[in-house]
Design an enzyme around this catalytic site. Sequence first.
Site, mmCIF file in Angstrom:
data_model
loop_
_atom_site.group_PDB
_atom_site.id
_atom_site.type_symbol
_atom_site.label_atom_id
_atom_site.label_comp_id
_atom_site.label_asym_id
_atom_site.label_seq_id
_atom_site.Cartn_x
_atom_site.Cartn_y
_atom_site.Cartn_z
ATOM 1 N N LYS A 45 0.857 -1.184 0.000
ATOM 2 C CA LYS A 45 0.000 0.000 0.000
ATOM 3 C C LYS A 45 0.884 1.222 0.000
ATOM 4 C CE LYS A 45 -4.428 0.820 0.056
ATOM 5 N NZ LYS A 45 -5.533 -0.061 -0.375
ATOM 6 N N ASP B 280 -6.939 4.131 -4.507
ATOM 7 C CA ASP B 280 -7.649 3.901 -3.247
ATOM 8 C C ASP B 280 -8.337 5.248 -2.981
ATOM 9 O OD1 ASP B 280 -7.873 1.859 -0.859
ATOM 10 O OD2 ASP B 280 -7.523 3.768 0.112
ATOM 11 N N THR C 56 -14.960 -2.805 -7.120
ATOM 12 C CA THR C 56 -15.004 -2.965 -5.661
ATOM 13 C C THR C 56 -16.455 -2.924 -5.178
ATOM 14 O OG1 THR C 56 -12.885 -1.813 -5.611
ATOM 15 C CG2 THR C 56 -13.979 -2.206 -3.506
ATOM 16 N N SER D 207 -8.085 -5.701 -10.708
ATOM 17 C CA SER D 207 -6.755 -5.171 -11.040
ATOM 18 C C SER D 207 -5.862 -6.296 -11.572
ATOM 19 C CB SER D 207 -6.090 -4.566 -9.798
ATOM 20 O OG SER D 207 -6.552 -3.258 -9.553
HETATM 21 P P1 NDP Z 1 -13.149 7.681 -2.467
HETATM 22 O O1 NDP Z 1 -12.119 8.683 -2.167
HETATM 23 O O2 NDP Z 1 -13.634 7.514 -3.852
HETATM 24 O O3 NDP Z 1 -14.445 7.950 -1.567
HETATM 25 C C1 NDP Z 1 -14.405 7.955 -0.183
HETATM 26 C C2 NDP Z 1 -15.774 8.392 0.288
HETATM 27 O O4 NDP Z 1 -15.875 8.238 1.699
HETATM 28 C C3 NDP Z 1 -16.052 9.853 -0.019
HETATM 29 O O5 NDP Z 1 -17.418 10.000 -0.293
HETATM 30 C C4 NDP Z 1 -15.679 10.520 1.298
HETATM 31 O O6 NDP Z 1 -16.308 11.760 1.520
HETATM 32 C C5 NDP Z 1 -16.230 9.508 2.251
HETATM 33 N N1 NDP Z 1 -15.693 9.632 3.591
HETATM 34 C C6 NDP Z 1 -14.399 9.726 3.969
HETATM 35 N N2 NDP Z 1 -14.326 9.818 5.302
HETATM 36 C C7 NDP Z 1 -15.604 9.782 5.757
HETATM 37 C C8 NDP Z 1 -16.200 9.824 7.020
HETATM 38 N N3 NDP Z 1 -15.441 9.926 8.119
HETATM 39 N N4 NDP Z 1 -17.547 9.746 7.123
HETATM 40 C C9 NDP Z 1 -18.321 9.642 6.011
HETATM 41 N N5 NDP Z 1 -17.806 9.583 4.779
HETATM 42 C C10 NDP Z 1 -16.478 9.679 4.661
HETATM 43 O O7 NDP Z 1 -12.594 6.305 -1.884
HETATM 44 P P2 NDP Z 1 -13.004 4.802 -2.274
HETATM 45 O O8 NDP Z 1 -14.475 4.734 -2.478
HETATM 46 O O9 NDP Z 1 -12.098 4.338 -3.324
HETATM 47 O O10 NDP Z 1 -12.602 4.036 -0.934
HETATM 48 C C11 NDP Z 1 -13.483 3.902 0.160
HETATM 49 C C12 NDP Z 1 -12.994 2.784 1.053
HETATM 50 O O11 NDP Z 1 -12.931 1.563 0.305
HETATM 51 C C13 NDP Z 1 -11.592 2.964 1.638
HETATM 52 O O12 NDP Z 1 -11.557 2.347 2.899
HETATM 53 C C14 NDP Z 1 -10.721 2.188 0.678
HETATM 54 O O13 NDP Z 1 -9.511 1.768 1.287
HETATM 55 C C15 NDP Z 1 -11.629 1.009 0.383
HETATM 56 N N6 NDP Z 1 -11.340 0.262 -0.838
HETATM 57 C C16 NDP Z 1 -11.238 0.890 -2.037
HETATM 58 C C17 NDP Z 1 -10.986 0.160 -3.183
HETATM 59 C C18 NDP Z 1 -10.943 0.782 -4.536
HETATM 60 O O14 NDP Z 1 -10.791 0.043 -5.508
HETATM 61 N N7 NDP Z 1 -11.098 2.098 -4.678
HETATM 62 C C19 NDP Z 1 -10.757 -1.295 -3.120
HETATM 63 C C20 NDP Z 1 -10.982 -1.863 -1.822
HETATM 64 C C21 NDP Z 1 -11.236 -1.087 -0.734
HETATM 65 P P3 NDP Z 1 -15.652 13.143 1.027
HETATM 66 O O15 NDP Z 1 -16.092 13.295 -0.390
HETATM 67 O O16 NDP Z 1 -16.225 14.154 1.964
HETATM 68 O O17 NDP Z 1 -14.167 12.992 1.197
HETATM 69 O O1 2IT Z 2 -7.858 -1.731 -0.876
HETATM 70 C C1 2IT Z 2 -7.774 -2.208 -2.029
HETATM 71 O O2 2IT Z 2 -7.897 -3.409 -2.252
HETATM 72 C C2 2IT Z 2 -7.561 -1.281 -3.146
HETATM 73 N N1 2IT Z 2 -7.507 -0.084 -2.939
HETATM 74 C C3 2IT Z 2 -7.376 -1.823 -4.539
HETATM 75 C C4 2IT Z 2 -5.950 -2.199 -4.782
HETATM 76 C C5 2IT Z 2 -5.603 -2.569 -6.192
HETATM 77 O O3 2IT Z 2 -4.411 -2.845 -6.401
HETATM 78 O O4 2IT Z 2 -6.463 -2.604 -7.070
#
Ligand code: NDP
Ligand code: 2IT
Length: 448
Positions: free
Chosen positions: A129, A169, A213, A380
């Site tokens: 990461k 992420d 995801t 991925s």
């Molecule tokens: P994004 O940046 O696209 O979105 C994050 C979202 O969460 C935004 O809407 C953000 O709001 C909101 N947020 C952040 N903090 C808070 C909070 N304290 N309370 C409420 N809402 C909040 O991120 P992702 O959707 O990509 O990732 C979300 C989660 O999923 C993370 O934990 C990430 O590690 C996990 N993840 C992501 C993957 C991916 O492929 N992207 C894969 C696997 C896991 P705001 O707009 O205000 O910042």
């Molecule tokens: O938390 C996760 O699994 C990710 N943000 C995706 C990682 C990736 O390599 O696609």
Amino acid sequence: MNRVSESLQPILEEVIRRNPAEAEFHQAVQEVLESLGPVVTRHPEYTDGEVIRRLCEPERQIIFRVPWTDDAGRVQLNRGFRVQFSSALGPFKGGLRFHPSVYLGIVKFLGFEQIFKNALTGLPIGGAKGGSDFDPKGRSDAEVMRFCQSFMTEMYRHIGEHTDVPAGDAGVGRREIGYLFGQYKRITDRYESGVLTGKGLTWGGSQVRTEATGYGTVFFVDEMLRHSGDSFEGKRVLVSGSGNVAIYAIEKVQELGGRVIACSDSDGFIVDEAGIDLDLIKEIKQERRGRISEYTDQRPGARFVAGEGIWDIPCDIALPCATQNELRGADATALLRGGCRIVAEGANMPTTPDAIRLLVDGGVRFAPGKAVNAGGVATSALEMQQNASRDSWAFDYTEERLAEIMRTLHDRCLETADEYGAPGDYVAGANIAGFTRVADAMLALGLV
Ligand code: NDP
Ligand code: 2IT
């Protein structure tokens, strides 16, 4: 829920001592160790080979300075990280997070989780990461580009299609991957598609990676429902967040007949009993990079509530898809009161340990992020496969591959939980299945 067994307690203590002030990393390690007691009893070779101690120590940790200039010409400074945790199963693989809260402890917790998640997919990928405390919010495209170029100017020497393959992420999506890939290509003079995943469709990206995801999360829950003869039809669903994971989770829930009644961002949450209008969410959050509160301007029947409290809304299924430790003890109590039956983590470690205990004791079926959200990194790995063969697959074919991976992963968790005397325990199943796959590879590869 288990506690860390006596034989593994010294490992946890060592991790805490060697990595001071990294609370999230300690939490992630503890949650895995809590599941491994029965595994080391049955397999002394893991203890003899110090496999768990070795896994808790990253193979390599890189911390670097990221200087850049803002639109006013002022010099800005951030810190960049890449923690390469384990390459026993394949090249290091895992996302980059850009958020002001990022520090070494967050990157390590995410990297540690990634090892087991990636192992669970059954695909040849190690765990890593990275990221930065850079805050993309309110920054122009030009500022984000200059930041990404500076970040890659250091990171390029540590990555490669056979070495380490970063992706997105939180805070890192297709725009950022584009700028990062452009700079990598420029510095190395190589069109090395497989060095990053989450690329655009016209320059080496895979269909379904954007959706993967969120879709994968819902495929996993669909499988949980099917195992009890149920389905999403008519279910009331809460989804926290409104970013990449949340948006495509909402899309797939709606496709499968469920009704998502609330989602959020870091300002607060919206409730729309008629069902969330996803096109409007996409317009606000993806196209305009706006705030969720703007939703009520166009949907007078909906309401916006500032601050926390999304879990107080009665529901059947809760999908935390925002960030770590967003669902705490009091939220678990509220979910139980509201009739929730399933909690599945779309985000990484969004549920605190005390909340998990309350949910499980209250009869909720709980599934952890390393299993539920593995569809992102799995797709991925499918992108890497396409890049290696200079091929690109159709949307439907790729989505079916993802669905199949999630079904297999779900069953692997349940079978492993059964095998280790914890039937129905998705946490134990995911931790043990992920761990044994990587541990066996480590033993086979010798002391490296
Ligand atoms: P994004 O940046 O696209 O979105 C994050 C979202 O969460 C935004 O809407 C953000 O709001 C909101 N947020 C952040 N903090 C808070 C909070 N304290 N309370 C409420 N809402 C909040 O991120 P992702 O959707 O990509 O990732 C979300 C989660 O999923 C993370 O934990 C990430 O590690 C996990 N993840 C992501 C993957 C991916 O492929 N992207 C894969 C696997 C896991 P705001 O707009 O205000 O910042
Ligand atoms: O938390 C996760 O699994 C990710 N943000 C995706 C990682 C990736 O390599 O696609």
